[in-house]
Design a protein around this motif. Structure first.
Motif, mmCIF file in Angstrom:
data_model
loop_
_atom_site.group_PDB
_atom_site.id
_atom_site.type_symbol
_atom_site.label_atom_id
_atom_site.label_comp_id
_atom_site.label_asym_id
_atom_site.label_seq_id
_atom_site.Cartn_x
_atom_site.Cartn_y
_atom_site.Cartn_z
ATOM 1 N N LEU A 94 51.429 50.424 21.142
ATOM 2 C CA LEU A 94 50.628 50.674 19.945
ATOM 3 C C LEU A 94 49.977 49.357 19.546
ATOM 4 O O LEU A 94 50.662 48.414 19.161
ATOM 5 C CB LEU A 94 51.510 51.183 18.802
ATOM 6 C CG LEU A 94 52.383 52.408 19.105
ATOM 7 C CD1 LEU A 94 53.313 52.708 17.939
ATOM 8 C CD2 LEU A 94 51.514 53.616 19.409
ATOM 9 N N ASN A 95 48.681 49.279 19.690
ATOM 10 C CA ASN A 95 47.944 48.070 19.321
ATOM 11 C C ASN A 95 47.426 48.201 17.895
ATOM 12 O O ASN A 95 47.136 49.303 17.437
ATOM 13 C CB ASN A 95 46.752 47.859 20.265
ATOM 14 C CG ASN A 95 47.198 47.555 21.673
ATOM 15 O OD1 ASN A 95 47.833 46.544 21.926
ATOM 16 N ND2 ASN A 95 46.870 48.433 22.607
ATOM 17 N N TYR A 96 47.315 47.079 17.220
ATOM 18 C CA TYR A 96 46.725 47.078 15.882
ATOM 19 C C TYR A 96 45.918 45.803 15.679
ATOM 20 O O TYR A 96 46.138 44.802 16.353
ATOM 21 C CB TYR A 96 47.794 47.236 14.788
ATOM 22 C CG TYR A 96 48.766 46.085 14.701
ATOM 23 C CD1 TYR A 96 48.540 45.010 13.834
ATOM 24 C CD2 TYR A 96 49.923 46.058 15.467
ATOM 25 C CE1 TYR A 96 49.426 43.952 13.748
ATOM 26 C CE2 TYR A 96 50.816 45.007 15.387
ATOM 27 C CZ TYR A 96 50.565 43.960 14.520
ATOM 28 O OH TYR A 96 51.447 42.912 14.446
ATOM 29 N N ALA A 101 52.778 46.740 6.615
ATOM 30 C CA ALA A 101 51.355 46.767 6.998
ATOM 31 C C ALA A 101 51.210 47.240 8.439
ATOM 32 O O ALA A 101 50.322 48.031 8.757
ATOM 33 C CB ALA A 101 50.727 45.388 6.825
ATOM 34 N N VAL A 102 52.107 46.778 9.313
ATOM 35 C CA VAL A 102 52.060 47.179 10.726
ATOM 36 C C VAL A 102 52.292 48.682 10.850
ATOM 37 O O VAL A 102 51.586 49.363 11.596
ATOM 38 C CB VAL A 102 53.070 46.374 11.569
ATOM 39 C CG1 VAL A 102 53.215 46.970 12.962
ATOM 40 C CG2 VAL A 102 52.641 44.911 11.653
ATOM 41 N N ALA A 103 53.270 49.217 10.119
ATOM 42 C CA ALA A 103 53.536 50.661 10.157
ATOM 43 C C ALA A 103 52.276 51.436 9.781
ATOM 44 O O ALA A 103 51.917 52.416 10.439
ATOM 45 C CB ALA A 103 54.685 51.008 9.212
ATOM 46 N N GLY A 130 55.962 41.780 21.557
ATOM 47 C CA GLY A 130 56.061 40.409 22.044
ATOM 48 C C GLY A 130 54.885 39.527 21.684
ATOM 49 O O GLY A 130 54.837 38.361 22.045
ATOM 50 N N LYS A 131 53.931 40.095 20.963
ATOM 51 C CA LYS A 131 52.844 39.284 20.417
ATOM 52 C C LYS A 131 52.231 40.023 19.237
ATOM 53 O O LYS A 131 52.340 41.244 19.127
ATOM 54 C CB LYS A 131 51.810 38.912 21.467
ATOM 55 C CG LYS A 131 50.953 40.014 21.996
ATOM 56 C CD LYS A 131 50.005 39.462 23.048
ATOM 57 C CE LYS A 131 48.909 40.451 23.364
ATOM 58 N NZ LYS A 131 47.973 39.933 24.346
ATOM 59 N N ILE A 132 51.623 39.264 18.356
ATOM 60 C CA ILE A 132 50.997 39.860 17.183
ATOM 61 C C ILE A 132 49.900 40.812 17.647
ATOM 62 O O ILE A 132 49.120 40.489 18.531
ATOM 63 C CB ILE A 132 50.443 38.763 16.258
ATOM 64 C CG1 ILE A 132 51.596 37.923 15.686
ATOM 65 C CG2 ILE A 132 49.606 39.368 15.139
ATOM 66 C CD1 ILE A 132 51.166 36.707 14.911
ATOM 67 N N GLY A 133 49.887 42.013 17.057
ATOM 68 C CA GLY A 133 48.887 43.020 17.407
ATOM 69 C C GLY A 133 49.378 44.046 18.398
ATOM 70 O O GLY A 133 48.656 44.976 18.732
ATOM 71 N N VAL A 134 50.624 43.895 18.863
ATOM 72 C CA VAL A 134 51.167 44.812 19.872
ATOM 73 C C VAL A 134 52.565 45.275 19.458
ATOM 74 O O VAL A 134 53.452 44.459 19.201
ATOM 75 C CB VAL A 134 51.261 44.129 21.257
ATOM 76 C CG1 VAL A 134 51.816 45.096 22.298
ATOM 77 C CG2 VAL A 134 49.909 43.592 21.689
ATOM 78 N N GLN A 135 52.740 46.590 19.402
ATOM 79 C CA GLN A 135 54.036 47.188 19.115
ATOM 80 C C GLN A 135 54.417 48.099 20.289
ATOM 81 O O GLN A 135 53.547 48.588 21.009
ATOM 82 C CB GLN A 135 53.986 48.023 17.831
ATOM 83 C CG GLN A 135 53.704 47.230 16.574
ATOM 84 C CD GLN A 135 54.852 46.361 16.143
ATOM 85 O OE1 GLN A 135 54.780 45.154 16.268
ATOM 86 N NE2 GLN A 135 55.900 46.942 15.633
ATOM 87 N N ILE A 136 55.716 48.310 20.451
ATOM 88 C CA ILE A 136 56.235 49.205 21.493
ATOM 89 C C ILE A 136 57.017 50.324 20.812
ATOM 90 O O ILE A 136 57.872 50.063 19.972
ATOM 91 C CB ILE A 136 57.157 48.444 22.474
ATOM 92 C CG1 ILE A 136 56.339 47.471 23.322
ATOM 93 C CG2 ILE A 136 57.926 49.425 23.352
ATOM 94 C CD1 ILE A 136 57.181 46.587 24.222
#
Length: 159
Positions: free
Chosen positions: A24-26, A37-39, A133-139
Motif C-alpha cells: 500500500l503506497n501513500y 494519517a497513514v491509515a 521499510g520506507k516512508i510512503g510504503v506499507q505492507i
C-alpha cells in the motif's frame, strides 16, 4: 496517479518466505507520516495499522509492534522482555541499530534480528498493516505470517 515503489528489504524477506502480502503506497509529501494519517492515506481503519517501536534495555534492543492508536506501556514491555526497565531508543540512534528511519521502520528486515513482540489485538484481525521499510510504503499481511517471519510473540503491550 499510482505510486510505484521498488522492493524493500521487508518485501524481499516476505517473498523469500513465500508469504502473501499487499503493498500500500501513500503520498508523504505533506509530511504527515503519523500512523493515523497513514491509515487515512491507505484507506484502512486505524485499528488495522500497526507501528514499530524500538526500545533499549540493559544493552539490548527490543522491538514492539502495536496499533497506531495506542501507546506502548513500557512497564508491560519490560516485563515481556525480562528487563527491569526499557526506554524508547533515541530517534538519532534508530538508523544505526535498525537500518530504518523514523516513519519507515518495519519489524521486518532490520540490520539484526531483535526480540520482537506484537500486541495481542493483532490476533483478532484478518490483516494488519505495518511499515514496508520506507516512508510512503506499507505492507498489508496476515498477523500469523508476521509472527512466524519475525519469530515474534503475541503479548499485552498497551496502556
Amino acid at each position: 496517479m499510482k505510486i510505484v515503489s521498488r522492493k524493500t528489504n521487508a518485501m524481499r524477506i516476505l517473498d523469500a518466505e513465500n508469504i502473501q502480502y499487499a503493498v500500500l503506497n501513500y503520498n508523504s509529501n505533506d509530511g504527515r507520516i503519523d500512523g493515523i494519517a497513514v491509515a487515512d492515506k491507505v484507506n484502512r481503519p486505524a485499528a488495522q495499522v500497526y507501528k514499530t517501536l524500538v526500545t533499549i534495555g540493559q544493552n539490548k534492543i527490543y522491538v514492539f509492534v502495536i496499533p497506531v492508536t495506542e501507546e506502548l506501556d513500557l512497564k508491560k514491555a519490560a516485563k515481556c522482555a525480562n528487563e527491569k526497565k526499557l526506554e524508547m531508543l533515541a530517534v538519532k540512534d534508530l538508523q544505526k541499530w535498525t537500518g530504518y528511519i523514523r516513519g519507515g521502520c518495519s519489524p521486518l528486515g532490520m540490520k539484526k534480528s531483535f526480540p520482537t513482540y506484537l500486541h495481542v489485538s493483532a490476533n483478532e484481525l484478518d490483516k494488519i498493516i505495518i511499515s514496508g521499510g520506507k516512508i510512503g510504503v506499507q505492507i498489508e499481511m496476515q498477523p500469523n505470517d508476521l509472527i512466524k517471519v519475525i519469530n515474534g510473540q503475541l503479548v499485552e503491550l498497551v496502556k
